[in-house]
Every structure is written in structure tokens, then in C-alpha cells.
Design a protein around this motif. Structure first.
Motif, PDB file in Angstrom:
ATOM      1  N   HIS A   1       0.697   3.925  -3.328  1.00  0.00           N
ATOM      2  CA  HIS A   1       0.293   4.997  -2.572  1.00  0.00           C
ATOM      3  C   HIS A   1       0.976   6.329  -1.348  1.00  0.00           C
ATOM      4  O   HIS A   1       0.488   7.356  -1.648  1.00  0.00           O
ATOM      5  CB  HIS A   1      -1.150   4.883  -1.798  1.00  0.00           C
TER       6      HIS A   1
ATOM      7  N   ASP B   1       0.777  -1.191   0.074  1.00  0.00           N
ATOM      8  CA  ASP B   1       0.256   0.055  -0.202  1.00  0.00           C
ATOM      9  C   ASP B   1       0.898   0.826   0.022  1.00  0.00           C
ATOM     10  O   ASP B   1       0.640   2.326  -0.992  1.00  0.00           O
ATOM     11  CB  ASP B   1      -0.618   0.175   1.581  1.00  0.00           C
ATOM     12  N   LYS B   2       2.242   1.068   0.614  1.00  0.00           N
ATOM     13  CA  LYS B   2       3.486   2.425   0.447  1.00  0.00           C
ATOM     14  C   LYS B   2       3.271   2.255  -0.363  1.00  0.00           C
ATOM     15  O   LYS B   2       3.701   3.698  -1.353  1.00  0.00           O
ATOM     16  CB  LYS B   2       4.211   1.680   1.838  1.00  0.00           C
TER      17      LYS B   2
END
Length: 53
Positions: free
Chosen positions: A52, A48-49
């Protein structure tokens, strides 16, 4: 239990007096369902890091 609580394998190996981390993992490296879920969550958070920022 040490591995489940997050201790790294080298620390566990030395605490148990084993010559090789591979022996420690072969003997005590059982993966529980909770460990699988936690691992999946860590990978999900990491990805996710990346996606996004």
C-alpha cells in the motif's frame, strides 16, 4: 528475557561473555508465543507498507 525484550543477539552475547552468538541462541533462543505474534505483526506491517506504499 533480554531477547524477548528486543535486545539484539550480539549485545546479549557480549553481556553474557559468550564467544559466539550461535551458542547464545542455542542456549537462550527460546521462542515464546508472544514473540511469534510480535514477529507476525512486524512482517504484516512491513508487507502492508510494500503493498500500500
Amino acid at each position: 528475557m533480554s531477547l524477548q525484550s528486543g535486545c539484539d543477539i550480539k549485545t546479549v552475547q557480549e553481556n553474557l561473555g559468550h564467544y559466539a552468538a550461535a551458542f547464545t541462541l542455542d542456549t537462550y533462543g527460546h521462542v515464546t508465543e508472544q514473540m511469534r505474534r510480535q514477529g507476525a505483526q512486524k512482517i504484516d506491517q512491513y508487507m502492508d507498507k510494500i503493498v500500500h506504499g
